[in-house]
Scaffold this motif. Structure first.
Motif, PDB file in Angstrom:
ATOM      1  N   THR A  67      -2.416   5.057   4.897  1.00  0.00           N
ATOM      2  CA  THR A  67      -2.560   4.895   3.316  1.00  0.00           C
ATOM      3  C   THR A  67      -2.974   6.210   2.638  1.00  0.00           C
ATOM      4  O   THR A  67      -2.252   6.347   1.663  1.00  0.00           O
ATOM      5  CB  THR A  67      -3.438   3.828   3.140  1.00  0.00           C
ATOM      6  OG1 THR A  67      -3.276   2.489   3.716  1.00  0.00           O
ATOM      7  CG2 THR A  67      -3.809   3.533   1.866  1.00  0.00           C
ATOM      8  N   ALA A  68      -3.754   6.965   3.207  1.00  0.00           N
ATOM      9  CA  ALA A  68      -4.136   8.360   2.631  1.00  0.00           C
ATOM     10  C   ALA A  68      -2.854   9.290   2.528  1.00  0.00           C
ATOM     11  O   ALA A  68      -2.506   9.907   1.601  1.00  0.00           O
ATOM     12  CB  ALA A  68      -5.324   8.847   3.268  1.00  0.00           C
ATOM     13  N   THR A  69      -2.222   9.302   3.730  1.00  0.00           N
ATOM     14  CA  THR A  69      -1.007  10.332   3.567  1.00  0.00           C
ATOM     15  C   THR A  69       0.206   9.610   2.461  1.00  0.00           C
ATOM     16  O   THR A  69       0.715  10.413   1.950  1.00  0.00           O
ATOM     17  CB  THR A  69      -0.312  10.116   5.064  1.00  0.00           C
ATOM     18  OG1 THR A  69      -1.259  10.451   6.322  1.00  0.00           O
ATOM     19  CG2 THR A  69       1.075  10.966   5.126  1.00  0.00           C
ATOM     20  N   LEU A  70       0.443   8.385   2.382  1.00  0.00           N
ATOM     21  CA  LEU A  70       1.453   7.856   1.432  1.00  0.00           C
ATOM     22  C   LEU A  70       0.906   8.087   0.271  1.00  0.00           C
ATOM     23  O   LEU A  70       1.733   8.271  -0.598  1.00  0.00           O
ATOM     24  CB  LEU A  70       1.653   6.432   2.120  1.00  0.00           C
ATOM     25  CG  LEU A  70       2.399   5.943   3.110  1.00  0.00           C
ATOM     26  CD1 LEU A  70       2.576   4.578   3.238  1.00  0.00           C
ATOM     27  CD2 LEU A  70       3.693   6.728   3.035  1.00  0.00           C
ATOM     28  N   ARG A  71      -0.201   7.748   0.029  1.00  0.00           N
ATOM     29  CA  ARG A  71      -0.835   8.110  -1.481  1.00  0.00           C
ATOM     30  C   ARG A  71      -0.628   9.696  -1.864  1.00  0.00           C
ATOM     31  O   ARG A  71      -0.163  10.076  -2.897  1.00  0.00           O
ATOM     32  CB  ARG A  71      -2.378   7.997  -1.561  1.00  0.00           C
ATOM     33  CG  ARG A  71      -2.693   6.526  -1.755  1.00  0.00           C
ATOM     34  CD  ARG A  71      -4.253   6.207  -1.588  1.00  0.00           C
ATOM     35  NE  ARG A  71      -4.437   4.754  -1.673  1.00  0.00           N
ATOM     36  CZ  ARG A  71      -5.702   4.267  -1.214  1.00  0.00           C
ATOM     37  NH1 ARG A  71      -6.620   5.157  -0.690  1.00  0.00           N
ATOM     38  NH2 ARG A  71      -5.910   2.933  -1.354  1.00  0.00           N
ATOM     39  N   GLY A  72      -1.030  10.392  -0.875  1.00  0.00           N
ATOM     40  CA  GLY A  72      -0.509  12.129  -1.174  1.00  0.00           C
ATOM     41  C   GLY A  72       0.832  12.007  -1.341  1.00  0.00           C
ATOM     42  O   GLY A  72       1.215  12.870  -2.149  1.00  0.00           O
ATOM     43  N   LEU A  73       1.649  11.657  -0.400  1.00  0.00           N
ATOM     44  CA  LEU A  73       3.106  11.777  -0.542  1.00  0.00           C
ATOM     45  C   LEU A  73       3.774  11.384  -2.066  1.00  0.00           C
ATOM     46  O   LEU A  73       4.597  11.696  -2.671  1.00  0.00           O
ATOM     47  CB  LEU A  73       3.967  11.342   0.518  1.00  0.00           C
ATOM     48  CG  LEU A  73       3.791  11.751   1.957  1.00  0.00           C
ATOM     49  CD1 LEU A  73       4.418  10.979   2.977  1.00  0.00           C
ATOM     50  CD2 LEU A  73       4.615  13.171   1.643  1.00  0.00           C
ATOM     51  N   ALA A  74       3.264  10.025  -2.306  1.00  0.00           N
ATOM     52  CA  ALA A  74       3.521   9.466  -3.621  1.00  0.00           C
ATOM     53  C   ALA A  74       3.293  10.260  -4.708  1.00  0.00           C
ATOM     54  O   ALA A  74       4.035  10.685  -5.738  1.00  0.00           O
ATOM     55  CB  ALA A  74       3.039   7.967  -3.571  1.00  0.00           C
ATOM     56  N   ALA A 155       1.154  -0.709   0.579  1.00  0.00           N
ATOM     57  CA  ALA A 155       0.437  -1.460   1.574  1.00  0.00           C
ATOM     58  C   ALA A 155       1.393  -2.238   2.456  1.00  0.00           C
ATOM     59  O   ALA A 155       1.353  -2.631   3.665  1.00  0.00           O
ATOM     60  CB  ALA A 155      -0.544  -2.639   0.703  1.00  0.00           C
ATOM     61  N   ALA A 156       2.665  -2.476   1.919  1.00  0.00           N
ATOM     62  CA  ALA A 156       3.561  -3.084   2.504  1.00  0.00           C
ATOM     63  C   ALA A 156       4.064  -1.980   3.400  1.00  0.00           C
ATOM     64  O   ALA A 156       4.550  -2.534   4.706  1.00  0.00           O
ATOM     65  CB  ALA A 156       4.554  -3.536   1.364  1.00  0.00           C
ATOM     66  N   ILE A 157       4.330  -0.823   3.160  1.00  0.00           N
ATOM     67  CA  ILE A 157       4.766   0.208   4.147  1.00  0.00           C
ATOM     68  C   ILE A 157       3.935   0.186   5.141  1.00  0.00           C
ATOM     69  O   ILE A 157       4.398   0.139   6.402  1.00  0.00           O
ATOM     70  CB  ILE A 157       5.006   1.410   3.432  1.00  0.00           C
ATOM     71  CG1 ILE A 157       6.305   1.335   2.374  1.00  0.00           C
ATOM     72  CG2 ILE A 157       5.268   2.634   4.600  1.00  0.00           C
ATOM     73  CD1 ILE A 157       6.054   2.548   1.593  1.00  0.00           C
ATOM     74  N   VAL A 158       2.504   0.306   4.900  1.00  0.00           N
ATOM     75  CA  VAL A 158       1.638   0.384   6.051  1.00  0.00           C
ATOM     76  C   VAL A 158       1.592  -0.854   6.965  1.00  0.00           C
ATOM     77  O   VAL A 158       1.566  -0.786   8.301  1.00  0.00           O
ATOM     78  CB  VAL A 158      -0.040   0.509   5.478  1.00  0.00           C
ATOM     79  CG1 VAL A 158      -1.017   0.364   6.612  1.00  0.00           C
ATOM     80  CG2 VAL A 158      -0.188   1.948   4.532  1.00  0.00           C
ATOM     81  N   ASP A 159       1.865  -2.095   6.393  1.00  0.00           N
ATOM     82  CA  ASP A 159       1.700  -3.318   7.052  1.00  0.00           C
ATOM     83  C   ASP A 159       3.011  -3.291   8.152  1.00  0.00           C
ATOM     84  O   ASP A 159       2.854  -3.606   9.200  1.00  0.00           O
ATOM     85  CB  ASP A 159       1.648  -4.594   6.352  1.00  0.00           C
ATOM     86  CG  ASP A 159       1.608  -5.999   6.792  1.00  0.00           C
ATOM     87  OD1 ASP A 159       0.643  -5.924   7.680  1.00  0.00           O
ATOM     88  OD2 ASP A 159       2.434  -6.661   6.724  1.00  0.00           O
TER      89      ASP A 159
END
Length: 222
Positions: A67-74, A155-159
């Motif tokens: 989640t933290a990684t994807l937020r940074g990428l986003a 959240a959908a990607i993480v799940d």
């Protein structure tokens, strides 16, 4: 996906005695030309690395870490897209084109009222109207700024990735290779240290969004 840490070339799969090895061959001429230290043949057994690699993926691609990684990428992706959008913003020129077309059409209609050739003036009006329509459509598109990936999508990607990774151990090797490739897995083998460096590298945030949230690792699904 495995690079030799001595020469930088990709290692090649090589089955031997019902086991799969990754191999890197280097001739004497190659070693001398590139001024490196490299054995004639370097081997790495696949079954010694699959469990640690899958464990690494489960740690990095699940829960709070992902989640933290994807937020940074986003955030990074959004800033880059916004800068690109602003750098190519032509809204001022497009509005000027629309105004110019409106003025031309007014003049054409005035000429028509003054007794001008109706066929010729109609063709002018049609051509200018098409130019105006194109500019209007382009302005409508340029007015839409890039959108940041929202928390629901993250959240959908993480799940989804969590569900995929739970079946990695029993998955068909071809399906695992597909998943590894889609998430940008890269590995470097350092034989002197007997260490494999694994990392997830993505040149494009779109690669992350292309991972199927609810895939079943079916080889027929693309």
């Amino acid at each position: 996906m495995i690079e030799c840490g001595l020469c930088g070339r990709n290692m090649v799969g090589n089955p031997n005695h019902d086991r799969l090895y990754y191999r890197c061959k280097a001739s004497r001429d190659f070693v001398r030309q590139h001024e490196i230290t490299h054995p004639p043949v370097l081997y790495l057994r696949e079954d010694t690395i699959t469990e640690p690699v899958d464990k690494f993926l489960r740690q990095e691609l699940t829960g709070d870490t992902l989640t933290a990684t994807l937020r940074g990428l986003a955030d990074a992706h959004y800033r880059a897209e916004l800068a690109r959008h602003q750098g190519t913003d032509q809204s001022r020129q497009l509005r000027q084109t629309i105004d110019d077309c409106d003025n031309k059409i007014k003049r054409y209609r005035a000429a028509l009222d003054a007794g001008g050739d109706p066929v010729l003036i109609a063709s002018w009006i049609s051509e200018t109207s098409t130019e105006r329509d194109n500019a209007t459509a382009a302005l409508r598109l340029s007015a839409v700024p890039p959108q940041r990936v929202n928390e629901g999508q993250i959240a959908a990607i993480v799940d989804g990735l969590g569900g995929l990774l739970t079946v990695l151990r029993e998955a068909d090797p071809r399906d695992k290779a597909e998943l590894y490739s889609r998430i940008g897995l890269r590995m470097t083998y350092q034989p002197g240290l007997e260490t494999l460096k694994a990392e997830i590298v993505s040149d494009d945030f779109g690669r992350v969004l292309n991972v199927c949230p609810r895939g079943d690792l079916n080889p027929h699904v693309r």
